[in-house]
Design a protein around this motif. Structure first.
Motif, PDB file in Angstrom:
ATOM      1  N   ARG A 133       0.829  -1.209   0.000  1.00 47.53           N
ATOM      2  CA  ARG A 133       0.000   0.000   0.000  1.00 47.53           C
ATOM      3  C   ARG A 133       0.861   1.257   0.000  1.00 47.53           C
ATOM      4  N   ARG A 134       1.993   1.227   0.688  1.00 46.12           N
ATOM      5  CA  ARG A 134       2.916   2.361   0.653  1.00 46.12           C
ATOM      6  C   ARG A 134       3.424   2.602  -0.766  1.00 46.12           C
ATOM      7  N   ALA A 135       3.744   1.532  -1.459  1.00 45.69           N
ATOM      8  CA  ALA A 135       4.221   1.655  -2.840  1.00 45.69           C
ATOM      9  C   ALA A 135       3.145   2.241  -3.747  1.00 45.69           C
ATOM     10  N   ILE A 136       1.915   1.758  -3.586  1.00 48.35           N
ATOM     11  CA  ILE A 136       0.801   2.254  -4.384  1.00 48.35           C
ATOM     12  C   ILE A 136       0.571   3.738  -4.120  1.00 48.35           C
ATOM     13  N   ASP A 137       0.597   4.112  -2.843  1.00 43.62           N
ATOM     14  CA  ASP A 137       0.368   5.511  -2.477  1.00 43.62           C
ATOM     15  C   ASP A 137       1.473   6.417  -3.008  1.00 43.62           C
ATOM     16  N   LEU A 138       2.710   5.945  -2.961  1.00 40.55           N
ATOM     17  CA  LEU A 138       3.838   6.750  -3.424  1.00 40.55           C
ATOM     18  C   LEU A 138       3.655   7.186  -4.868  1.00 40.55           C
ATOM     19  N   LEU A 139       3.139   6.263  -5.691  1.00 42.25           N
ATOM     20  CA  LEU A 139       3.016   6.520  -7.126  1.00 42.25           C
ATOM     21  C   LEU A 139       1.595   6.888  -7.545  1.00 42.25           C
ATOM     22  N   GLU A 140       0.680   6.919  -6.568  1.00 43.61           N
ATOM     23  CA  GLU A 140      -0.728   7.101  -6.924  1.00 43.61           C
ATOM     24  C   GLU A 140      -1.066   6.155  -8.088  1.00 43.61           C
ATOM     25  N   ALA A 141      -0.749   4.904  -7.887  1.00 43.67           N
ATOM     26  CA  ALA A 141      -0.727   3.920  -8.963  1.00 43.67           C
ATOM     27  C   ALA A 141      -2.119   3.543  -9.439  1.00 43.67           C
ATOM     28  N   ASP A 142      -2.189   3.190 -10.719  1.00 43.39           N
ATOM     29  CA  ASP A 142      -3.420   2.715 -11.344  1.00 43.39           C
ATOM     30  C   ASP A 142      -3.504   1.192 -11.337  1.00 43.39           C
ATOM     31  N   ALA A 143      -2.371   0.535 -11.159  1.00 45.30           N
ATOM     32  CA  ALA A 143      -2.319  -0.931 -11.101  1.00 45.30           C
ATOM     33  C   ALA A 143      -1.055  -1.312 -10.341  1.00 45.30           C
ATOM     34  N   LEU A 144      -1.011  -2.557  -9.910  1.00 42.54           N
ATOM     35  CA  LEU A 144       0.123  -3.066  -9.147  1.00 42.54           C
ATOM     36  C   LEU A 144       0.776  -4.211  -9.896  1.00 42.54           C
ATOM     37  N   GLN A 145       2.084  -4.118 -10.082  1.00 38.30           N
ATOM     38  CA  GLN A 145       2.873  -5.253 -10.561  1.00 38.30           C
ATOM     39  C   GLN A 145       3.534  -5.938  -9.363  1.00 38.30           C
ATOM     40  N   ILE A 146       3.451  -7.261  -9.323  1.00 39.98           N
ATOM     41  CA  ILE A 146       4.241  -8.064  -8.388  1.00 39.98           C
ATOM     42  C   ILE A 146       5.228  -8.851  -9.236  1.00 39.98           C
ATOM     43  N   HIS A 147       6.516  -8.619  -9.032  1.00 37.59           N
ATOM     44  CA  HIS A 147       7.469  -9.339  -9.865  1.00 37.59           C
ATOM     45  C   HIS A 147       7.929 -10.630  -9.182  1.00 37.59           C
ATOM     46  N   VAL A 148       8.145 -11.646  -9.987  1.00 38.86           N
ATOM     47  CA  VAL A 148       8.674 -12.928  -9.519  1.00 38.86           C
ATOM     48  C   VAL A 148       9.964 -13.190 -10.286  1.00 38.86           C
ATOM     49  N   ASN A 149      10.998 -13.691  -9.590  1.00 40.63           N
ATOM     50  CA  ASN A 149      12.343 -13.683 -10.172  1.00 40.63           C
ATOM     51  C   ASN A 149      13.267 -14.694  -9.498  1.00 40.63           C
ATOM     52  N   THR A 150      12.849 -15.944  -9.423  1.00 42.64           N
ATOM     53  CA  THR A 150      13.663 -16.917  -8.691  1.00 42.64           C
ATOM     54  C   THR A 150      15.053 -17.091  -9.295  1.00 42.64           C
ATOM     55  N   ALA A 151      15.168 -17.059 -10.623  1.00 44.39           N
ATOM     56  CA  ALA A 151      16.489 -17.235 -11.231  1.00 44.39           C
ATOM     57  C   ALA A 151      17.398 -16.069 -10.883  1.00 44.39           C
ATOM     58  N   GLN A 152      16.868 -14.849 -10.937  1.00 41.55           N
ATOM     59  CA  GLN A 152      17.660 -13.684 -10.563  1.00 41.55           C
ATOM     60  C   GLN A 152      18.094 -13.759  -9.103  1.00 41.55           C
TER      61      GLN A 152
END
Length: 363
Positions: A133-152
């Motif tokens: 929610r902090r991330a969303i508020d910071l950007l006044e975001a229209d959508a949320l990306q959740i990244h997944v990156n096990t290899a990285q």
């Protein structure tokens, strides 16, 4: 350490752009040319809609960076280009901000320079609901990306080694936020099985993030003194393979990873994507030529995509998914092993013609 890593990522990503040819399976997808299929340019729209989201164009600037003074300058340029061209824009992972609020401006510049645009906030799969929610508020975001990156994470010297909670955490975040949730791979692809799981978790959109573009396992291995995780270079499935694998999985998909030019974007849309993201190619242009060069590049891509739709007879990006495609080479072998009928793709226009005939609609 985190700030240095962010700057290292940019440097190493550009080095990949400069030196890596790689195998891009978009080259193993071609349109069947029908010489009389073309339509008039004024009939063409670039608008796309999916999962309750409407974009005026099907192209977006995908997640890149943030967290340092240098990356803040990059984000300002990306946001300006998005504002001037109307393309949606995703932030890089806001993990740096969640650890150190002092770097907030390097992310919030995306909204400040692009006040009316479509902006996606990006968090990792271990983020708490409160931090999300902090991330969303910071950007006044229209959508949320959740990244997944096990290899990285596996190749990253200081990366995570615990992935067992990711599924339950994605489900918690998805249930807790009011925005559309998009789960995004960072360059190794989402399999059909993964897309089906995401649908069960309530995720609205899958960004397939396939192999072919920036290789973050390669980047992290480049940060290791011994470079001893080279076996993870080019891990996973290409974006084209993921698009084929995800057909009829019941979840809208976005295509990113290895998109080099408007023809790749058209191929991705024809393979079922609702939108197409690019990162590395835009970053290279921004750093080499500045924001005006990036604006010109994106405008040119959109013009050329509309030109391809005109030639192929697709009034909208979604109509590209009814155009005949041929699948060649190693991608065809992948399809055979995954029980994907490539012959059906080559005959799709016949089904569309039959539907028009049965309804009495004019072609």
């Amino acid at each position: 350490m985190s700030a240095q890593r962010k700057d290292d990522h940019v440097r190493l990503a550009i080095e990949q752009q400069d030196t890596r040819s790689g195998i891009n399976q978009f080259d193993e997808v071609s349109f069947v040319h029908h010489a009389l299929a073309g339509i008039d340019r004024p009939q063409v729209s670039l608008g796309t809609s999916f999962a309750g989201i409407s974009w005026q164009v099907p192209l977006y600037i995908n997640a890149m960076t943030g967290g340092t003074a240098k990356t803040g300058v990059i984000n300002r340029g990306l946001a300006t280009a998005a504002r001037e061209t109307g393309v949606p824009l995703a932030s890089g992972s806001v993990h740096a901000y969640l650890k150190d609020p002092a770097c907030a401006d390097t992310f919030s510049v995306l909204r400040r320079e692009n006040p009316d645009g479509f902006v996606m906030a990006n968090v990792n799969a271990t983020a708490s609901v409160a931090d999300t929610r902090r991330a969303i508020d910071l950007l006044e975001a229209d959508a949320l990306q959740i990244h997944v990156n096990t290899a990285q994470e596996t190749a990253m010297p200081e990366g995570d080694r615990s992935f067992g909670s990711w599924v339950s955490q994605i489900e918690k975040i998805t249930a807790a936020v009011d925005l559309p949730v998009i789960v995004k791979e960072v360059g190794n692809g989402l399999s059909r099985e993964t897309v089906l799981t995401l649908r069960q978790l309530g995720v609205r959109v899958a960004d397939l993030g396939g192999r072919g573009g920036t290789d973050f396992a390669r980047i992290e291995n480049g940060r290791r003194p011994l470079g001893d995780y080279g076996f993870l270079h080019d891990w996973g499935q290409s974006t084209a393979a993921c698009l084929l694998d995800a057909q009829d999985a019941g979840l809208p998909v976005l295509a990113s990873g290895g998109v080099r030019h408007p023809l790749d974007a058209a191929r991705a849309l024809a393979l079922g994507a609702s939108g197409v993201g690019a990162s590395g190619v835009f970053l290279r242009t921004l750093l080499d030529g500045g924001v005006e060069a990036l604006i010109a590049q994106i405008a040119n891509w959109l013009d050329q995509l509309a030109a391809l739709q005109t030639m192929l007879g697709a009034r909208t990006p979604a109509e590209l998914a009814s155009k005949d495609l041929l699948v060649h080479g190693t991608l065809r072998t992948f399809c055979a092993d995954r029980d994907i009928d490539t012959g059906r793709l080559a005959r799709r226009s016949r089904s569309a013609d039959a539907l028009h005939d049965s309804t009495g609609s004019a072609r």
